[in-house]
Design an enzyme around this catalytic site. Structure first.
Site, mmCIF file in Angstrom:
data_model
loop_
_atom_site.group_PDB
_atom_site.id
_atom_site.type_symbol
_atom_site.label_atom_id
_atom_site.label_comp_id
_atom_site.label_asym_id
_atom_site.label_seq_id
_atom_site.Cartn_x
_atom_site.Cartn_y
_atom_site.Cartn_z
ATOM 1 N N ASP A 1 0.818 -1.210 0.000
ATOM 2 C CA ASP A 1 0.000 0.000 0.000
ATOM 3 C C ASP A 1 0.855 1.264 0.000
ATOM 4 O OD1 ASP A 1 -2.270 -1.493 -0.097
ATOM 5 O OD2 ASP A 1 -2.901 -1.121 1.970
ATOM 6 N N GLY A 2 2.072 1.197 0.563
ATOM 7 C CA GLY A 2 2.970 2.355 0.538
ATOM 8 C C GLY A 2 3.323 2.773 -0.881
ATOM 9 N N ARG B 1 2.421 6.501 -2.839
ATOM 10 C CA ARG B 1 3.335 7.352 -3.604
ATOM 11 C C ARG B 1 2.896 7.484 -5.060
ATOM 12 N NH1 ARG B 1 7.839 9.484 -1.901
ATOM 13 N NH2 ARG B 1 8.494 9.092 0.235
ATOM 14 N N GLU C 1 -3.685 9.211 5.150
ATOM 15 C CA GLU C 1 -3.862 10.074 6.312
ATOM 16 C C GLU C 1 -2.761 11.122 6.425
ATOM 17 O OE1 GLU C 1 -1.106 7.075 7.164
ATOM 18 O OE2 GLU C 1 -3.197 6.481 7.406
ATOM 19 N N THR D 1 -8.673 1.861 6.979
ATOM 20 C CA THR D 1 -8.216 0.498 7.263
ATOM 21 C C THR D 1 -6.722 0.455 7.588
ATOM 22 O OG1 THR D 1 -7.959 0.159 4.876
ATOM 23 C CG2 THR D 1 -10.001 -0.629 5.889
ATOM 24 N N GLY D 2 -6.102 1.629 7.779
ATOM 25 C CA GLY D 2 -4.672 1.698 8.063
ATOM 26 C C GLY D 2 -4.379 2.092 9.493
ATOM 27 N N TYR D 3 -3.614 3.154 9.656
ATOM 28 C CA TYR D 3 -3.166 3.633 10.969
ATOM 29 C C TYR D 3 -4.356 3.952 11.870
ATOM 30 C CZ TYR D 3 0.112 6.112 14.119
ATOM 31 O OH TYR D 3 0.874 6.521 15.181
#
Length: 294
Positions: A74-75, A79, A150, A190-192
């Protein structure tokens, strides 16, 4: 048809994905361009059969590109959004990472899904982004300009809490005494934010989530707000500085800097293939269907 390809490593799993992609492309003969750094990584291991046109910071992604393929987790997808900006080029995410909510094509499914692009057999999921300004403006110099998941403010080099004075539009909301504060898009829910107790939100819902990090106020909870509000933050800390993160990029900011967060004036389009959906991804990734009673 023109495809742009981007990745961040040349590890074995990425090499296999590139080989699989080229097998599919052989049948359709599209034009292929590579992100310049990824192109060099693949050339270093002699994986590319020829020299390809590249794009990067100096030569921007061509606007006539039909699809942008991001290879990684996902990173990598986060980007990718900053290469595309407002060009309305759909993103295909091929997962070479771990969980992969945004990169939703698995390595073993490349030959099954990719031909659908040439047959116009797909749909687009439009995802909102966050953008940020700082006052004074010199603190706005980030490597990336938009956040798909985020924007986070957090403490730096200290065990002490920070206070985050928060306004929605011109109206004061609260001062959070916490380790930090997450402003999340639905894609980032759904992340941090999820790890810190925030809600899961369907990706195309018109809202943002404010989620505190380890708040020292027992009655403070994550808050869902409409996405046309500007969020204004003022951070105070025992340190002279604090941290601001836009997705995977983090920068140190001086105390008393005012941070203005708002919805970007464009969306990012993620490709979904037949039989793919956010609900199915939730069931598969978070194992919601694993209850023995089902």
């Amino acid at each position: 048809m023109k495809f742009a390809i981007y990745g961040q490593t040349n590890k074995t799993v990425v090499q296999d994905i590139v080989v699989r992609l080229f097998r599919v492309f052989e049948a359709y003969q599209p034009t292929i361009i590579f992100e310049e750094k990824f192109h060099r990584l693949l050339q270093d291991i002699n994986l590319l059969p020829t020299q390809y046109e590249t794009f990067g910071t100096e030569n921007e992604l061509p606007e006539d590109t039909d699809f942008f393929i991001g290879i990684g987790g996902d990173g990598t997808m986060l980007r990718a959004a900053n290469f595309i900006k407002n060009k309305n080029i759909p993103i295909v995410g091929i997962n070479a990472g771990r969980l992969g909510f945004l990169a939703n094509v698995q390595q073993e499914d490349i030959e099954k899904h990719l031909p659908n692009l040439f047959e116009n057999n797909y749909k687009l999921s439009k995802r909102a982004l966050l953008t940020m300004e700082c006052q004074p403006a010199e603190n706005s110099d980030f490597d990336i300009r938009f956040a798909l998941n985020e924007i986070t403010v957090s403490r730096k080099n200290t065990t002490s809490m920070i206070s985050v004075e928060t306004y929605l539009g011109e109206e004061y909301l609260a001062t959070y005494w916490a380790d930090g504060l997450i402003i999340s898009t639905p894609s980032g829910s759904t992340g941090y934010s999820l790890s810190c107790g925030g809600p899961i939100i369907e990706p195309e819902t018109g809202c943002f989530v404010i989620t505190p990090l380890a708040p020292h106020n027992l009655n403070v909870r994550p808050l869902v707000i409409r996405d046309n509000l500007q969020i204004r933050l003022k951070v105070k800390s025992r340190e002279k500085q604090f941290l601001v993160s836009l997705d995977s990029t983090t920068k140190t900011i001086d105390n008393e800097t005012e941070i203005l967060i708002s919805k970007a004036p464009f969306t990012i389009d993620l490709v979904e293939f037949p039989l793919q959906s956010f609900i199915k991804t939730l069931r598969n990734k978070l194992l919601w269907g694993e209850d023995k009673r089902n």
